[in-house]
Design a protein around this motif. Sequence first.
Motif, PDB file in Angstrom:
ATOM      1  N   ILE A  70      -8.950   5.776  -4.650  1.00  0.00           N
ATOM      2  CA  ILE A  70      -8.341   6.284  -5.872  1.00  0.00           C
ATOM      3  C   ILE A  70      -7.632   5.150  -6.606  1.00  0.00           C
ATOM      4  CG2 ILE A  70      -8.022   8.554  -4.838  1.00  0.00           C
ATOM      5  CD1 ILE A  70      -5.020   7.821  -4.534  1.00  0.00           C
ATOM      6  N   ASN A  71      -7.211   5.412  -7.828  1.00  0.00           N
ATOM      7  CA  ASN A  71      -6.267   4.535  -8.499  1.00  0.00           C
ATOM      8  C   ASN A  71      -4.868   4.838  -7.971  1.00  0.00           C
ATOM      9  OD1 ASN A  71      -7.633   3.037 -11.037  1.00  0.00           O
ATOM     10  ND2 ASN A  71      -8.621   5.018 -10.717  1.00  0.00           N
ATOM     11  N   GLY A  72      -3.987   3.873  -8.043  1.00  0.00           N
ATOM     12  CA  GLY A  72      -2.640   4.062  -7.544  1.00  0.00           C
ATOM     13  C   GLY A  72      -1.923   5.200  -8.249  1.00  0.00           C
ATOM     14  N   LEU A  73      -1.009   5.865  -7.527  1.00  0.00           N
ATOM     15  CA  LEU A  73      -0.296   6.999  -8.115  1.00  0.00           C
ATOM     16  C   LEU A  73       0.524   6.599  -9.330  1.00  0.00           C
ATOM     17  CD1 LEU A  73       1.000   9.100  -5.076  1.00  0.00           C
ATOM     18  CD2 LEU A  73      -1.059   9.422  -6.464  1.00  0.00           C
ATOM     19  N   ALA A  74       0.915   5.343  -9.431  1.00  0.00           N
ATOM     20  CA  ALA A  74       1.724   4.901 -10.562  1.00  0.00           C
ATOM     21  C   ALA A  74       0.902   4.724 -11.835  1.00  0.00           C
ATOM     22  CB  ALA A  74       2.443   3.598 -10.225  1.00  0.00           C
ATOM     23  N   VAL A  93      -8.891   8.950   2.269  1.00  0.00           N
ATOM     24  CA  VAL A  93      -8.545   8.449   0.942  1.00  0.00           C
ATOM     25  C   VAL A  93      -8.085   7.004   1.110  1.00  0.00           C
ATOM     26  CG1 VAL A  93      -6.977   8.679  -1.020  1.00  0.00           C
ATOM     27  CG2 VAL A  93      -7.899  10.723   0.089  1.00  0.00           C
ATOM     28  N   LEU A  94      -8.661   6.110   0.323  1.00  0.00           N
ATOM     29  CA  LEU A  94      -8.287   4.693   0.355  1.00  0.00           C
ATOM     30  C   LEU A  94      -7.334   4.427  -0.802  1.00  0.00           C
ATOM     31  CD1 LEU A  94      -8.573   1.806   1.456  1.00  0.00           C
ATOM     32  CD2 LEU A  94     -10.652   1.568   0.079  1.00  0.00           C
ATOM     33  N   VAL A  95      -6.133   3.961  -0.472  1.00  0.00           N
ATOM     34  CA  VAL A  95      -5.071   3.798  -1.453  1.00  0.00           C
ATOM     35  C   VAL A  95      -4.915   2.317  -1.801  1.00  0.00           C
ATOM     36  CG1 VAL A  95      -2.657   4.280  -1.996  1.00  0.00           C
ATOM     37  CG2 VAL A  95      -3.913   5.789  -0.445  1.00  0.00           C
ATOM     38  N   PRO A  96      -5.030   1.954  -3.088  1.00  0.00           N
ATOM     39  CA  PRO A  96      -4.917   0.546  -3.466  1.00  0.00           C
ATOM     40  C   PRO A  96      -3.471   0.084  -3.521  1.00  0.00           C
ATOM     41  CG  PRO A  96      -5.245   1.867  -5.416  1.00  0.00           C
ATOM     42  CD  PRO A  96      -5.324   2.813  -4.238  1.00  0.00           C
ATOM     43  N   LYS A  97      -3.309  -1.228  -3.348  1.00  0.00           N
ATOM     44  CA  LYS A  97      -2.029  -1.905  -3.576  1.00  0.00           C
ATOM     45  C   LYS A  97      -0.847  -1.250  -2.877  1.00  0.00           C
ATOM     46  CE  LYS A  97      -3.548  -4.038  -7.867  1.00  0.00           C
ATOM     47  NZ  LYS A  97      -4.981  -3.716  -7.630  1.00  0.00           N
ATOM     48  N   VAL A  98      -1.070  -0.859  -1.626  1.00  0.00           N
ATOM     49  CA  VAL A  98       0.040  -0.364  -0.814  1.00  0.00           C
ATOM     50  C   VAL A  98       0.939  -1.556  -0.479  1.00  0.00           C
ATOM     51  CG1 VAL A  98       0.686   0.626   1.413  1.00  0.00           C
ATOM     52  CG2 VAL A  98      -1.271   1.553   0.135  1.00  0.00           C
ATOM     53  N   SER A  99       2.209  -1.450  -0.829  1.00  0.00           N
ATOM     54  CA  SER A  99       3.132  -2.555  -0.615  1.00  0.00           C
ATOM     55  C   SER A  99       4.330  -2.182   0.239  1.00  0.00           C
ATOM     56  CB  SER A  99       3.628  -3.101  -1.963  1.00  0.00           C
ATOM     57  OG  SER A  99       2.561  -3.668  -2.705  1.00  0.00           O
ATOM     58  N   LEU A 104       3.083   4.984   1.110  1.00  0.00           N
ATOM     59  CA  LEU A 104       2.339   5.905   1.967  1.00  0.00           C
ATOM     60  C   LEU A 104       3.029   7.259   2.066  1.00  0.00           C
ATOM     61  CD1 LEU A 104       1.344   3.420   4.803  1.00  0.00           C
ATOM     62  CD2 LEU A 104      -0.126   4.325   2.997  1.00  0.00           C
ATOM     63  N   GLU A 105       4.348   7.254   2.040  1.00  0.00           N
ATOM     64  CA  GLU A 105       5.086   8.517   2.071  1.00  0.00           C
ATOM     65  C   GLU A 105       4.767   9.361   0.844  1.00  0.00           C
ATOM     66  OE1 GLU A 105       6.716  11.487   3.350  1.00  0.00           O
ATOM     67  OE2 GLU A 105       7.218   9.777   4.634  1.00  0.00           O
ATOM     68  N   ARG A 106       4.685   8.710  -0.327  1.00  0.00           N
ATOM     69  CA  ARG A 106       4.365   9.442  -1.552  1.00  0.00           C
ATOM     70  C   ARG A 106       2.966  10.033  -1.486  1.00  0.00           C
ATOM     71  NH1 ARG A 106       7.837   5.505  -3.845  1.00  0.00           N
ATOM     72  NH2 ARG A 106       6.180   3.947  -4.014  1.00  0.00           N
ATOM     73  N   SER A 108       1.302  10.776   1.223  1.00  0.00           N
ATOM     74  CA  SER A 108       1.307  11.846   2.225  1.00  0.00           C
ATOM     75  C   SER A 108       1.896  13.127   1.653  1.00  0.00           C
ATOM     76  CB  SER A 108       2.106  11.404   3.453  1.00  0.00           C
ATOM     77  OG  SER A 108       1.491  10.301   4.077  1.00  0.00           O
ATOM     78  N   PHE A 109       2.982  12.999   0.911  1.00  0.00           N
ATOM     79  CA  PHE A 109       3.602  14.175   0.300  1.00  0.00           C
ATOM     80  C   PHE A 109       2.627  14.867  -0.644  1.00  0.00           C
ATOM     81  CE2 PHE A 109       5.779  16.081  -3.332  1.00  0.00           C
ATOM     82  CZ  PHE A 109       6.605  16.997  -2.698  1.00  0.00           C
ATOM     83  N   GLU A 110       1.976  14.087  -1.489  1.00  0.00           N
ATOM     84  CA  GLU A 110       1.048  14.668  -2.455  1.00  0.00           C
ATOM     85  C   GLU A 110      -0.146  15.316  -1.759  1.00  0.00           C
ATOM     86  OE1 GLU A 110       1.374  15.117  -5.658  1.00  0.00           O
ATOM     87  OE2 GLU A 110       3.360  14.199  -5.638  1.00  0.00           O
ATOM     88  N   MET A 111      -0.634  14.693  -0.687  1.00  0.00           N
ATOM     89  CA  MET A 111      -1.773  15.275   0.019  1.00  0.00           C
ATOM     90  C   MET A 111      -1.389  16.591   0.684  1.00  0.00           C
ATOM     91  SD  MET A 111      -3.708  11.869   1.524  1.00  0.00           S
ATOM     92  CE  MET A 111      -5.079  12.775   2.249  1.00  0.00           C
ATOM     93  N   ARG A 112      -0.193  16.652   1.240  1.00  0.00           N
ATOM     94  CA  ARG A 112       0.267  17.936   1.796  1.00  0.00           C
ATOM     95  C   ARG A 112       0.370  18.990   0.699  1.00  0.00           C
ATOM     96  NH1 ARG A 112       3.801  14.466   4.652  1.00  0.00           N
ATOM     97  NH2 ARG A 112       5.508  14.936   3.192  1.00  0.00           N
ATOM     98  N   ARG A 113       0.919  18.597  -0.443  1.00  0.00           N
ATOM     99  CA  ARG A 113       1.071  19.531  -1.556  1.00  0.00           C
ATOM    100  C   ARG A 113      -0.283  20.048  -2.025  1.00  0.00           C
ATOM    101  NH1 ARG A 113       0.750  19.419  -6.900  1.00  0.00           N
ATOM    102  NH2 ARG A 113       0.264  17.187  -6.964  1.00  0.00           N
ATOM    103  N   LEU A 114      -1.285  19.185  -1.975  1.00  0.00           N
ATOM    104  CA  LEU A 114      -2.622  19.548  -2.433  1.00  0.00           C
ATOM    105  C   LEU A 114      -3.426  20.307  -1.369  1.00  0.00           C
ATOM    106  CD1 LEU A 114      -3.457  16.171  -4.200  1.00  0.00           C
ATOM    107  CD2 LEU A 114      -3.237  18.382  -5.360  1.00  0.00           C
ATOM    108  N   GLY A 115      -2.851  20.449  -0.188  1.00  0.00           N
ATOM    109  CA  GLY A 115      -3.531  21.186   0.868  1.00  0.00           C
ATOM    110  C   GLY A 115      -4.602  20.405   1.593  1.00  0.00           C
ATOM    111  N   ALA A 116      -4.465  19.098   1.648  1.00  0.00           N
ATOM    112  CA  ALA A 116      -5.455  18.281   2.355  1.00  0.00           C
ATOM    113  C   ALA A 116      -5.471  18.653   3.833  1.00  0.00           C
ATOM    114  CB  ALA A 116      -5.132  16.795   2.195  1.00  0.00           C
TER     115      ALA A 116
END
Length: 299
Positions: A70-74, A93-99, A104-106, A108-116
Amino acid sequence: MTAVRPRRSVLYMPGSNARALDKARSLAADALIFDMEDAVAPDAKPEARTIIDAALRDGGYGGREILIRINGLATQWGRDDLAAAVASRPDAVLVPKVSSAEDLERISFEMRRLGAPAEMKVWAMIETPLAILSLREIASFAARPGSRLAGFVLGLNDLAKETGAQFVPGRAPMLPWMMMALAAARAFGLVVLDGVFNDIYDEEGFAAECRQGREFGFDGKTLVHPKQIAPANAAFVPSVEEIEWARVIVDTFNRPENADKSAIKIDGRMVERLHAEMAAKTLLLSDAIRRTDSLALAS
């Protein structure tokens, strides 16, 4: 011992190219990354989400591991990308530019919210200078209860861009980053993949990087073109000699008279029990590769 899954060849595929995703069904890559980020122009990103979703719903990828980058959440596309990715049900899900671990917490939160589903994993692109300085923190996220973090993918192109380091034969400017990422990944039980080789016509250079990656301990290599699949598959596999020696070590330690021994002599070499554990992993990987290749030939 946990199951071993080959990840010798992991091919990036442009998510906006339906023909490429269709062709991927017949490719011998161990894993595929359906890309919504760098390989897709800004105005094509909504279409890429639809194309990827249709491809995965149609299926036909066999046992290949499927990641969606995906593109970064920002970014302006990140949240819609993540929602579409979760709905498409890839393996990860492959997350770019994890620093940082907070990134990762963000996610994870969004994936839980989305019902992953719990089995949907997260992989982190390691491609910023801050990520290199935060590798232990990022990798340790895997130890948190309920963590989805399963692996690292090196993004050496972005690291070169951000630092000014040059790509040279042997990749000397990048070796510290590579080994730090590998050590952090292994400390927390993560898979780690080497970065891409950009020149698809330099077969000798690509083969050299694959050999280097395997010697360093990487699980496989990310690829930018299907012609790189066969050389990567050939490089990231135990040799016949390694397999035979691993079998000798395992068989010898499994004898009743060696059950309580921490080290024994085999063919004039002192071999410790840790070598038996390494040998068992080699045999598991060899068996997994043989099964994967048999399925590829049958499809």
